[in-house]
Design an enzyme around this catalytic site. Structure first.
Site, PDB file in Angstrom:
ATOM      1  N   SER A  65       0.822  -1.208   0.000  1.00 33.27           N
ATOM      2  CA  SER A  65       0.000   0.000   0.000  1.00 33.27           C
ATOM      3  C   SER A  65       0.860   1.263   0.000  1.00 33.27           C
ATOM      4  CB  SER A  65      -0.945  -0.045   1.205  1.00 33.27           C
ATOM      5  OG  SER A  65      -1.910   0.967   1.129  1.00 33.27           O
ATOM      6  N   HIS A  84      -2.208  -1.475  -4.704  1.00 26.06           N
ATOM      7  CA  HIS A  84      -3.670  -1.418  -4.825  1.00 26.06           C
ATOM      8  C   HIS A  84      -4.158   0.012  -4.643  1.00 26.06           C
ATOM      9  CE1 HIS A  84      -4.234  -0.825  -0.531  1.00 26.06           C
ATOM     10  NE2 HIS A  84      -3.497  -1.874  -0.275  1.00 26.06           N
TER      11      HIS A  84
END
Length: 245
Positions: free
Chosen positions: A128, A151
């Site tokens: 992330s 993501h």
């Protein structure tokens, strides 16, 4: 009379030295407990170690049982490293699941703006917001078994379901994407494709990159371990010192 007082003076000096040693040992212990390292009292200050582990804690305080890196601790450390002439380079060790986007991006910008060489190494995970943290350094490494999950940003809790919310999300995502593209070799189109993949993560979208895969897509510069990272950092330090002569 002088002969009488000399032993007392010497004894007082010895006591002062012992007090200084105890004070230094206490400071070192507190620093290790607080930050996981003892950079402040290290004999060799030329290479400083910055640990970014667990979850990045931002404005919201995480539960006590959660391993976290607090941005209000990391930013002053980076400023001290920048101001200290004895510091020649910074080694960033990453094993993070992500966390607060604003805090993670703030730390990334701080690392990227250092005038001194920096090398990052992903040793377990750089997920992330850990992705821009990994690419923010002068040069980046990933160990063969380490993973990175790319993501889109997401938000937990109460969200107002209006067009402005989605616009805000889009702007936040653009900030992260632009930073990653600016600090790595990955193409923006490829990055977006990886973020929007829906067949790799359960009940989620994104891409898992393991070791060499992160290098092949241009996200990370090289696969290697701590020895490789230190060698590269020393090389960058020598290169910088050569340019300054």
């Amino acid at each position: 009379m002088q002969e009488i007082f000399n032993p007392l003076i010497n004894e007082n000096k010895n006591i002062e030295k012992e007090d200084e040693k105890l004070s230094e040992a206490k400071e070192k212990r507190e620093e290790i407990i607080e930050f996981g390292s003892s950079n402040g009292v290290s004999q060799d200050e030329s290479i400083q170690i910055l640990l970014i582990i667990g979850q990045i804690e931002g404005h919201q305080v995480l539960p006590a049982q959660t391993k976290s890196t607090k941005y209000e601790h990391v930013i002053p450390q980076l400023i001290s490293m920048e101001r200290n002439d004895k510091v020649k380079g910074v080694l960033i060790i990453l094993n993070t699941v992500g966390g607060d986007v604003e805090a993670g991006l703030a730390i990334s910008e701080m690392i990227n703006s250092l005038s001194k060489p920096s090398v990052s190494i992903v040793i377990g995970g750089g997920h992330s917001i850990g992705v821009p943290l990994a690419t923010s350094s002068s040069y980046s490494f990933i160990t063969p078994s380490a993973t990175m999950i790319v993501h889109p940003i997401r938000m937990n809790g109460f969200v107002i379901g209006v067009a402005q919310t989605f616009n805000y999300f889009q702007k936040m995502q653009e900030r992260i994407d632009n930073f990653i593209v600016r600090t790595s070799k990955i193409d923006k189109k490829d990055l977006k494709e990886m973020m929007l993949k829906s067949d790799e993560l359960l009940n989620d979208m994104g891409t898992i990159l393991i070791g060499k895969q992160a290098v092949n897509c241009g996200l990370i510069d090289e696969e290697g371990g701590i020895k490789d990272a230190l060698c590269k950092l020393k090389s960058l330090i020598k290169e910088r010192e050569g340019n300054n002569e």
